[in-house]
Design an enzyme around this catalytic site. Structure first.
Site, PDB file in Angstrom:
ATOM      1  N   ALA A 193      42.325  38.791  43.015  1.00 51.57           N
ATOM      2  CA  ALA A 193      42.751  37.914  43.905  1.00 51.57           C
ATOM      3  C   ALA A 193      42.700  37.000  42.958  1.00 51.57           C
ATOM      4  O   ALA A 193      42.342  37.103  41.781  1.00 51.57           O
ATOM      5  CB  ALA A 193      40.964  37.148  44.746  1.00 51.57           C
ATOM      6  N   GLY A 249      41.095  42.154  45.283  1.00 51.69           N
ATOM      7  CA  GLY A 249      41.903  42.412  46.463  1.00 51.69           C
ATOM      8  C   GLY A 249      43.297  42.851  45.649  1.00 51.69           C
ATOM      9  O   GLY A 249      44.070  43.301  46.766  1.00 51.69           O
ATOM     10  N   GLU A 263      42.119  46.262  47.091  1.00 52.39           N
ATOM     11  CA  GLU A 263      42.575  46.268  48.499  1.00 52.39           C
ATOM     12  C   GLU A 263      43.432  46.382  49.234  1.00 52.39           C
ATOM     13  O   GLU A 263      43.995  46.527  50.207  1.00 52.39           O
ATOM     14  CB  GLU A 263      41.510  44.649  48.775  1.00 52.39           C
ATOM     15  N   GLU A 319      33.791  42.636  42.710  1.00 60.28           N
ATOM     16  CA  GLU A 319      33.536  41.051  42.521  1.00 60.28           C
ATOM     17  C   GLU A 319      32.551  40.838  42.411  1.00 60.28           C
ATOM     18  O   GLU A 319      31.546  40.098  42.302  1.00 60.28           O
ATOM     19  CB  GLU A 319      33.767  41.158  44.242  1.00 60.28           C
TER      20      GLU A 319
HETATM   21  N1  COA Z   1      42.210  35.839  38.172  1.00 59.42           N
HETATM   22  C1  COA Z   1      42.941  34.651  37.864  1.00 59.42           C
HETATM   23  N2  COA Z   1      43.361  35.791  36.242  1.00 59.42           N
HETATM   24  C2  COA Z   1      43.332  36.711  35.884  1.00 59.42           C
HETATM   25  C3  COA Z   1      43.089  37.595  36.653  1.00 59.42           C
HETATM   26  C4  COA Z   1      41.909  37.224  38.025  1.00 59.42           C
HETATM   27  N3  COA Z   1      41.608  38.141  38.676  1.00 59.42           N
HETATM   28  N4  COA Z   1      42.999  38.503  36.222  1.00 59.42           N
HETATM   29  C5  COA Z   1      42.979  38.484  35.378  1.00 59.42           C
HETATM   30  N5  COA Z   1      44.159  37.039  35.100  1.00 59.42           N
HETATM   31  C6  COA Z   1      44.419  36.657  33.680  1.00 59.42           C
HETATM   32  C7  COA Z   1      43.533  36.357  32.502  1.00 59.42           C
HETATM   33  O1  COA Z   1      42.728  35.652  32.690  1.00 59.42           O
HETATM   34  C8  COA Z   1      44.585  36.271  31.996  1.00 59.42           C
HETATM   35  O2  COA Z   1      44.878  35.246  31.206  1.00 59.42           O
HETATM   36  P1  COA Z   1      44.912  33.928  30.012  1.00 59.42           P
HETATM   37  O3  COA Z   1      45.874  35.315  29.046  1.00 59.42           O
HETATM   38  O4  COA Z   1      46.468  32.680  30.449  1.00 59.42           O
HETATM   39  O5  COA Z   1      43.695  33.569  29.117  1.00 59.42           O
HETATM   40  C9  COA Z   1      45.103  37.496  32.121  1.00 59.42           C
HETATM   41  O6  COA Z   1      45.065  37.435  33.563  1.00 59.42           O
HETATM   42  C10 COA Z   1      45.084  38.184  30.980  1.00 59.42           C
HETATM   43  O7  COA Z   1      43.632  38.840  30.934  1.00 59.42           O
HETATM   44  P2  COA Z   1      42.625  39.428  30.093  1.00 59.42           P
HETATM   45  O8  COA Z   1      41.282  39.196  30.663  1.00 59.42           O
HETATM   46  O9  COA Z   1      42.272  38.397  29.024  1.00 59.42           O
HETATM   47  O10 COA Z   1      42.872  41.035  30.006  1.00 59.42           O
HETATM   48  P3  COA Z   1      42.240  42.287  29.372  1.00 59.42           P
HETATM   49  O11 COA Z   1      43.172  43.406  29.517  1.00 59.42           O
HETATM   50  O12 COA Z   1      41.200  42.282  28.585  1.00 59.42           O
HETATM   51  O13 COA Z   1      41.509  42.517  30.640  1.00 59.42           O
HETATM   52  C11 COA Z   1      40.974  43.039  32.700  1.00 59.42           C
HETATM   53  C12 COA Z   1      41.738  43.366  32.053  1.00 59.42           C
HETATM   54  C13 COA Z   1      41.833  43.838  34.426  1.00 59.42           C
HETATM   55  C14 COA Z   1      39.910  44.053  32.527  1.00 59.42           C
HETATM   56  C15 COA Z   1      40.478  41.591  33.290  1.00 59.42           C
HETATM   57  O14 COA Z   1      41.870  40.816  33.421  1.00 59.42           O
HETATM   58  C16 COA Z   1      39.725  41.183  34.467  1.00 59.42           C
HETATM   59  O15 COA Z   1      38.310  41.807  34.462  1.00 59.42           O
HETATM   60  N6  COA Z   1      40.539  40.544  35.581  1.00 59.42           N
HETATM   61  C17 COA Z   1      39.386  39.665  36.891  1.00 59.42           C
HETATM   62  C18 COA Z   1      39.376  41.174  37.570  1.00 59.42           C
HETATM   63  C19 COA Z   1      38.336  41.153  38.670  1.00 59.42           C
HETATM   64  O16 COA Z   1      37.023  40.658  38.533  1.00 59.42           O
HETATM   65  N7  COA Z   1      38.650  41.072  40.201  1.00 59.42           N
HETATM   66  C20 COA Z   1      38.047  40.721  41.453  1.00 59.42           C
HETATM   67  C21 COA Z   1      38.917  39.131  42.072  1.00 59.42           C
HETATM   68  S1  COA Z   1      37.985  39.001  43.163  1.00 59.42           S
END
Ligand code: COA
Length: 278
Positions: free
Chosen positions: A86, A129, A132, A152
């Site tokens: 999400a 999500g 999911e 989460e």
């Molecule tokens: N919601 C909003 N933005 C997200 C996102 C999410 N779930 N997951 C990634 N992004 C965005 C980042 O903020 C970043 O944006 P920016 O470039 O404008 O700063 C972009 O996507 C790239 O992500 P980044 O974190 O820089 O990539 P990474 O390769 O370093 O890490 C992940 C990849 C997937 C490990 C990391 O993005 C992450 O942990 N995301 C969240 C996962 C999460 O907790 N999901 C559950 C949500 S309920």
């Protein structure tokens, strides 16, 4: 109709019977945010669910993430993603009254409720999500660089798109607990081992492999496919003995359809079945 957060393409299925069959491919289209699911994504997915449900030509739905864009000057390449969850930016500062209406009418349940078969094509991250949404599909085909997870817990949350329930039923209590309590990611090899992924292929083969399965489904009787999905789905809701009775009644009812006679005769005549769809 579809907004920018979701691209939709209906791909014709050669030789489908009845003719005109298509595979509807939905691409989550926020690659700069790793295809994180925001309000627009949910709205577009729900709209597409209504559309395909009432369009008899749609035989199967494939959900995928947009490929990463080329890296901007001086910035690193973003990774491949199905959906990284999400959109977390929509959570900040919200209370339960703010989020309840959204979660009561969401895309995960809309996809889950479809009567037609759904396939998640997972390349890269499928987190929160994203996992999911893949779980809301009937089948998951993953690339060998796919990573699933329910992180989460690291946000002080739990899965809210049906993850605790669907994950548990798919991979069992122990593995579901491990994923939900640790928030740790599961790689493609592990996902295949625990039944989270049906099949794992190279990123280059992912689209062809996924469409091959979708095409195989699209060549069956669309009527019987719906009955098959409904019967298997009943096993998740009903006690075993009631489920067996439900299956029996669905099976027996198929003997009143044209497609049963067409399928049986085609086998006996060593011909391809020319389904009519009822
Ligand atoms: N919601 C909003 N933005 C997200 C996102 C999410 N779930 N997951 C990634 N992004 C965005 C980042 O903020 C970043 O944006 P920016 O470039 O404008 O700063 C972009 O996507 C790239 O992500 P980044 O974190 O820089 O990539 P990474 O390769 O370093 O890490 C992940 C990849 C997937 C490990 C990391 O993005 C992450 O942990 N995301 C969240 C996962 C999460 O907790 N999901 C559950 C949500 S309920």
């Amino acid at each position: 109709m579809a907004n920018d957060a979701l691209m939709v393409e209906d791909i014709p299925v050669d030789g489908s019977k009845p003719s005109g069959g298509v595979i509807s491919v939905w691409t989550l289209n926020r690659p700069e945010k790793l295809n994180a699911l925001n309000k627009d994504s949910h709205k577009a997915i729900k709209e597409q669910c209504s559309r395909v449900e009432s369009d008899p030509n749609v035989r199967c739905i494939v959900i995928r993430g947009a490929s990463p864009l080329p890296a901007e000057e001086g910035k690193r390449q973003k990774p491949a993603a199905f959906a990284a969850g999400a959109d977390i930016s929509e959570f900040a500062g919200k209370n339960s009254d703010d989020v309840r209406p959204f979660f009561e009418d969401n895309a995960w349940e809309a996809v889950w409720s479809l009567s037609k078969p759904t396939i998640a094509m997972v390349d890269g991250f499928a987190l929160g999500g994203g996992t999911e949404l893949a779980l809301s599909c009937d089948i998951r085909i993953a690339s060998d660089r796919a990573k699933f997870g329910q992180p989460e817990i690291n946000l002080g949350l739990i899965p809210g798109g049906g993850g605790t329930q669907r994950l548990c039923r798919l991979i069992g209590y122990g593995k579901a607990m491990e994923m939900v309590l640790t928030g740790d990611m599961v790689d493609a090899e592990e996902a295949l081992k625990i039944g989270l992924a049906n099949k794992v292929v190279s990123p280059d083969d992912l689209e062809d492999s996924t469409l091959a399965i979708a095409t195989s489904i699209a060549h069956k009787s669309p009527y019987t496919i719906k009955v098959a999905k409904r019967a298997v789905r009943a096993s998740l809701e009903l006690p075993f003995s009631e489920g067996v009775l439900t299956e029996r009644s669905e099976f027996v009812a198929l003997f009143d359809t044209e497609d049963k006679e067409i399928g049986v005769q085609a086998f006996l005549d060593r011909k391809e079945a020319e389904w009519v769809g009822n």
